[in-house]
Design a protein around this motif. Structure first.
Motif, PDB file in Angstrom:
ATOM      1  N   SER A 100       0.861  -1.183   0.000  1.00 46.69           N
ATOM      2  CA  SER A 100       0.000   0.000   0.000  1.00 46.69           C
ATOM      3  C   SER A 100       0.895   1.229   0.000  1.00 46.69           C
ATOM      4  CB  SER A 100      -0.903   0.001   1.236  1.00 46.69           C
ATOM      5  OG  SER A 100      -1.720   1.155   1.267  1.00 46.69           O
ATOM      6  N   GLU A 134       0.451   7.277   0.518  1.00 49.41           N
ATOM      7  CA  GLU A 134      -0.717   8.165   0.434  1.00 49.41           C
ATOM      8  C   GLU A 134      -2.036   7.403   0.355  1.00 49.41           C
ATOM      9  OE1 GLU A 134       1.135   8.013  -3.783  1.00 49.41           O
ATOM     10  OE2 GLU A 134       1.798   8.005  -1.693  1.00 49.41           O
ATOM     11  N   ASP A 135      -1.977   6.090   0.094  1.00 50.65           N
ATOM     12  CA  ASP A 135      -3.195   5.282  -0.020  1.00 50.65           C
ATOM     13  C   ASP A 135      -3.487   4.468   1.236  1.00 50.65           C
ATOM     14  OD1 ASP A 135      -3.457   6.151  -2.666  1.00 50.65           O
ATOM     15  OD2 ASP A 135      -2.179   4.516  -3.404  1.00 50.65           O
ATOM     16  N   THR A 136      -2.594   4.492   2.219  1.00 46.09           N
ATOM     17  CA  THR A 136      -2.735   3.624   3.393  1.00 46.09           C
ATOM     18  C   THR A 136      -3.796   4.174   4.337  1.00 46.09           C
ATOM     19  OG1 THR A 136      -0.433   2.907   3.238  1.00 46.09           O
ATOM     20  CG2 THR A 136      -1.525   2.590   5.354  1.00 46.09           C
ATOM     21  N   SER A 137      -4.830   3.373   4.582  1.00 48.83           N
ATOM     22  CA  SER A 137      -5.916   3.788   5.467  1.00 48.83           C
ATOM     23  C   SER A 137      -5.527   3.544   6.924  1.00 48.83           C
ATOM     24  CB  SER A 137      -7.188   2.999   5.150  1.00 48.83           C
ATOM     25  OG  SER A 137      -6.998   1.621   5.475  1.00 48.83           O
ATOM     26  N   GLU A 138      -6.225   4.240   7.820  1.00 55.73           N
ATOM     27  CA  GLU A 138      -5.998   3.998   9.248  1.00 55.73           C
ATOM     28  C   GLU A 138      -6.372   2.576   9.628  1.00 55.73           C
ATOM     29  OE1 GLU A 138      -6.759   6.645  12.508  1.00 55.73           O
ATOM     30  OE2 GLU A 138      -7.149   8.301  11.122  1.00 55.73           O
ATOM     31  N   ASP A 139      -7.408   2.024   8.998  1.00 56.76           N
ATOM     32  CA  ASP A 139      -7.810   0.654   9.310  1.00 56.76           C
ATOM     33  C   ASP A 139      -6.700  -0.334   8.974  1.00 56.76           C
ATOM     34  OD1 ASP A 139     -10.246   1.409  10.302  1.00 56.76           O
ATOM     35  OD2 ASP A 139     -11.386   0.899   8.489  1.00 56.76           O
ATOM     36  N   LEU A 140      -6.081  -0.173   7.792  1.00 61.90           N
ATOM     37  CA  LEU A 140      -4.990  -1.065   7.422  1.00 61.90           C
ATOM     38  C   LEU A 140      -3.797  -0.860   8.348  1.00 61.90           C
ATOM     39  CD1 LEU A 140      -3.675  -3.156   5.587  1.00 61.90           C
ATOM     40  CD2 LEU A 140      -3.059  -1.286   4.015  1.00 61.90           C
ATOM     41  N   PHE A 141      -3.460   0.396   8.627  1.00 62.54           N
ATOM     42  CA  PHE A 141      -2.346   0.694   9.531  1.00 62.54           C
ATOM     43  C   PHE A 141      -2.574   0.036  10.891  1.00 62.54           C
ATOM     44  CE2 PHE A 141       0.121   3.119  12.557  1.00 62.54           C
ATOM     45  CZ  PHE A 141       1.282   3.444  11.878  1.00 62.54           C
ATOM     46  N   ASP A 142      -3.792   0.184  11.419  1.00 67.96           N
ATOM     47  CA  ASP A 142      -4.098  -0.388  12.732  1.00 67.96           C
ATOM     48  C   ASP A 142      -4.034  -1.911  12.704  1.00 67.96           C
ATOM     49  OD1 ASP A 142      -4.417   2.123  13.756  1.00 67.96           O
ATOM     50  OD2 ASP A 142      -6.610   2.089  13.746  1.00 67.96           O
ATOM     51  N   ARG A 143      -4.422  -2.519  11.580  1.00 71.10           N
ATOM     52  CA  ARG A 143      -4.329  -3.976  11.471  1.00 71.10           C
ATOM     53  C   ARG A 143      -2.866  -4.411  11.465  1.00 71.10           C
ATOM     54  NH1 ARG A 143      -5.526  -7.885   6.510  1.00 71.10           N
ATOM     55  NH2 ARG A 143      -5.476  -9.856   7.635  1.00 71.10           N
TER      56      ARG A 143
END
Length: 252
Positions: A99, A102-111
């Motif tokens: 990812s 600039e495309d990385t979501s908080e949900d993915l980061f938190d996962r």
């Protein structure tokens, strides 16, 4: 008999580590999340060669389940090996996903945080009272957190793996009072099911990766599993607080 706990033992590096450790005469408790058939295949491989193994479910991203998992480990140790302790822990389970920053979501980061960093931290904390003095821990990191493996699209993933590398050194310092050694291994591109089985889906990327690797091929799970088995075995008895890149000389 030594006993090792290997997370993510249903395929890839974890499966290799479990079988290589078992080949050296140790019993293995291996974990799986969604791939139960792969975990049972690992158990079958080990038993076919005369070893003993137990597969247990574990959701590494849910630390609230770790206390119950510890009780499952206690039961497996008692029922299978008549033990109440184990000797080695391999924190291998994880996931990868490319990812761009600039495309990385908080949900993915938190996962990524939950599975790759918080998971190993608190799972080790939960299981540590069951580990013998003089035991060994290996954390599986990634060369994406090193200059040699730096590639676009892995900012969040590599950040967690870099954190795990730092955690390895802190664990080694604190656990040394019990004689417990802690090291990490940092694989490069390895033919596993990681990133939704990317190598099988995109075989055309393999020649380019091999071309960037000094030894001329991509890694195989056993390339890393053999080193993990050595680090938790007698060969690694004087090694601690190290992060060892296992990439065949990627970008060398």
């Amino acid at each position: 008999m030594r006993i090792a706990v290997v997370t993510g033992g249903s395929s890839g590096i974890g499966q290799s580590a479990a079988t290589q450790i078992a080949d050296r005469g140790a019993g293995v408790i291996l974990t799986y999340s969604s791939n139960e058939s792969g975990a049972l295949d690992t158990v079958a491989r080990i038993e076919k060669d005369g070893g003993t193994a137990v597969a247990l479910p574990l959701e590494l991203g849910r630390s609230d389940t770790f206390a119950a998992f510890r009780e499952s480990v206690v039961a497996a140790l008692r029922d299978t090996w008549q033990r109440d302790t184990f000797d080695a822990l391999v924190n291998n389970a994880g996931f990868a996903q490319m990812s761009m920053f600039e495309d990385t979501s908080e949900d993915l980061f938190d996962r990524f945080v939950r599975v790759l960093l918080k998971g190993p931290y608190f799972l080790t904390q939960t299981l540590l009272p069951l580990m013998v003095d003089g035991g060994a821990i290996v954390n599986v990191t990634s060369n994406s957190a090193l200059l040699s493996g730096l590639e676009p699209g892995y900012s969040a993933y590599a950040t967690m793996k870099g954190g795990l590398t730092t955690l390895t050194r802190s664990m080694a310092k604190e656990f040394s009072t019990r004689g417990i050694r802690v090291n990490s291994v940092a694989p490069g591109s390895t033919r596993t099911r990681l990133a939704d089985n990317a190598f099988a889906r995109f075989p055309e990327v393999i020649p380019a990766l091999a071309a960037k690797t000094a030894l001329g091929r991509v890694g195989e799970p056993d390339d890393i599993g053999l080193l993990i088995a050595a680090l938790v075995g007698d060969e690694g008895r004087w090694i601690t607080a190290q992060n060892i890149e296992v990439s065949g000389g990627y970008n060398l």
